[in-house]
Write a protein that holds these residues in place. Structure first.
Motif, PDB file in Angstrom:
ATOM      1  N   VAL A  57       0.852  -1.194   0.000  1.00 20.51           N
ATOM      2  CA  VAL A  57       0.000   0.000   0.000  1.00 20.51           C
ATOM      3  C   VAL A  57       0.888   1.245   0.000  1.00 20.51           C
ATOM      4  CG1 VAL A  57      -2.017  -1.017   1.114  1.00 20.51           C
ATOM      5  CG2 VAL A  57      -0.192  -0.105   2.521  1.00 20.51           C
ATOM      6  N   PRO A  58       0.493   2.262  -0.746  1.00 20.97           N
ATOM      7  CA  PRO A  58       1.328   3.466  -0.850  1.00 20.97           C
ATOM      8  C   PRO A  58       1.127   4.424   0.333  1.00 20.97           C
ATOM      9  CG  PRO A  58      -0.567   3.685  -2.276  1.00 20.97           C
ATOM     10  CD  PRO A  58      -0.659   2.317  -1.644  1.00 20.97           C
ATOM     11  N   ILE A  59       1.801   4.158   1.458  1.00 21.39           N
ATOM     12  CA  ILE A  59       1.676   5.053   2.613  1.00 21.39           C
ATOM     13  C   ILE A  59       2.231   6.427   2.260  1.00 21.39           C
ATOM     14  CG2 ILE A  59       2.434   5.484   4.979  1.00 21.39           C
ATOM     15  CD1 ILE A  59       2.337   2.459   5.436  1.00 21.39           C
ATOM     16  N   GLU A  60       3.401   6.445   1.634  1.00 23.60           N
ATOM     17  CA  GLU A  60       3.947   7.702   1.103  1.00 23.60           C
ATOM     18  C   GLU A  60       4.275   7.470  -0.373  1.00 23.60           C
ATOM     19  OE1 GLU A  60       7.949  10.233   1.373  1.00 23.60           O
ATOM     20  OE2 GLU A  60       6.925  10.133   3.304  1.00 23.60           O
ATOM     21  N   PRO A  61       3.289   7.726  -1.229  1.00 28.61           N
ATOM     22  CA  PRO A  61       3.494   7.521  -2.667  1.00 28.61           C
ATOM     23  C   PRO A  61       4.658   8.368  -3.196  1.00 28.61           C
ATOM     24  CG  PRO A  61       1.184   7.950  -2.163  1.00 28.61           C
ATOM     25  CD  PRO A  61       1.961   8.235  -0.923  1.00 28.61           C
ATOM     26  N   GLU A  62       5.245   7.923  -4.272  1.00 33.07           N
ATOM     27  CA  GLU A  62       6.404   8.625  -4.863  1.00 33.07           C
ATOM     28  C   GLU A  62       6.102  10.093  -5.148  1.00 33.07           C
ATOM     29  OE1 GLU A  62      10.202   9.328  -6.157  1.00 33.07           O
ATOM     30  OE2 GLU A  62       9.452   7.525  -5.154  1.00 33.07           O
ATOM     31  N   SER A  63       4.897  10.383  -5.614  1.00 29.68           N
ATOM     32  CA  SER A  63       4.536  11.779  -5.895  1.00 29.68           C
ATOM     33  C   SER A  63       4.588  12.626  -4.627  1.00 29.68           C
ATOM     34  CB  SER A  63       3.151  11.868  -6.540  1.00 29.68           C
ATOM     35  OG  SER A  63       2.168  11.314  -5.672  1.00 29.68           O
ATOM     36  N   GLN A  64       4.169  12.056  -3.505  1.00 24.96           N
ATOM     37  CA  GLN A  64       4.233  12.792  -2.248  1.00 24.96           C
ATOM     38  C   GLN A  64       5.666  12.872  -1.725  1.00 24.96           C
ATOM     39  OE1 GLN A  64       1.278  10.967   0.321  1.00 24.96           O
ATOM     40  NE2 GLN A  64      -0.227  12.488  -0.286  1.00 24.96           N
ATOM     41  N   THR A  65       6.458  11.843  -1.953  1.00 24.15           N
ATOM     42  CA  THR A  65       7.872  11.884  -1.555  1.00 24.15           C
ATOM     43  C   THR A  65       8.560  13.056  -2.231  1.00 24.15           C
ATOM     44  OG1 THR A  65       7.961   9.501  -1.169  1.00 24.15           O
ATOM     45  CG2 THR A  65      10.060  10.613  -1.575  1.00 24.15           C
ATOM     46  N   LYS A  66       8.324  13.223  -3.521  1.00 23.24           N
ATOM     47  CA  LYS A  66       8.930  14.341  -4.260  1.00 23.24           C
ATOM     48  C   LYS A  66       8.452  15.682  -3.715  1.00 23.24           C
ATOM     49  CE  LYS A  66       9.636  11.773  -8.531  1.00 23.24           C
ATOM     50  NZ  LYS A  66       9.226  11.589  -9.926  1.00 23.24           N
ATOM     51  N   LEU A  67       7.147  15.795  -3.448  1.00 27.11           N
ATOM     52  CA  LEU A  67       6.589  17.032  -2.909  1.00 27.11           C
ATOM     53  C   LEU A  67       7.175  17.337  -1.530  1.00 27.11           C
ATOM     54  CD1 LEU A  67       4.521  19.386  -2.952  1.00 27.11           C
ATOM     55  CD2 LEU A  67       2.885  17.781  -1.934  1.00 27.11           C
TER      56      LEU A  67
END
Length: 106
Positions: free
Chosen positions: A17-27
């Motif tokens: 499950v994406p707890i911290e998706p890549e898009s949010q990691t970048k943000l």
């Protein structure tokens, strides 16, 4: 905070499950590079619906500007200069007030 985020990403990967998706990691990584940002992360159980940043003084403007340029809506919350207060209309305050007043600190 960075270590917590790292382990949350590992946990999400292990669970699928994406707890911290890549898009949010970048943000969040970009947010942490802004002047005056102390912390940034994903609240609760993660997902794509929310992120947070804790900032110093007026640096929230930098976060708002950056996030707005990426179509991320900000909800600004500030501390109350009076600190924590109890509302007298809340019936639970009687229990809290009596519990706090019974604490003895030496």
């Amino acid at each position: 905070m960075l270590e917590i985020r790292y382990h949350m990403r590992l946990m999400g990967e292990a669970a699928g499950v994406p707890i911290e998706p890549e898009s949010q990691t970048k943000l969040l990584d970009a947010t942490l590079n802004l002047e005056g940002v102390l912390l940034a992360g994903v609240p609760g159980t993660g997902g794509f619906d929310a992120v947070f940043a804790v900032t110093l003084e007026d640096s929230s403007r930098n976060v708002t500007k950056t996030w707005s340029s990426l179509n991320v809506l900000t909800l600004l919350v500030k501390e109350d200069p009076c600190g924590v207060s109890l509302e007298s209309a809340d019936p639970r305050t009687n229990e809290i007030t009596s519990a706090v007043s019974s604490i003895h600190i030496e």
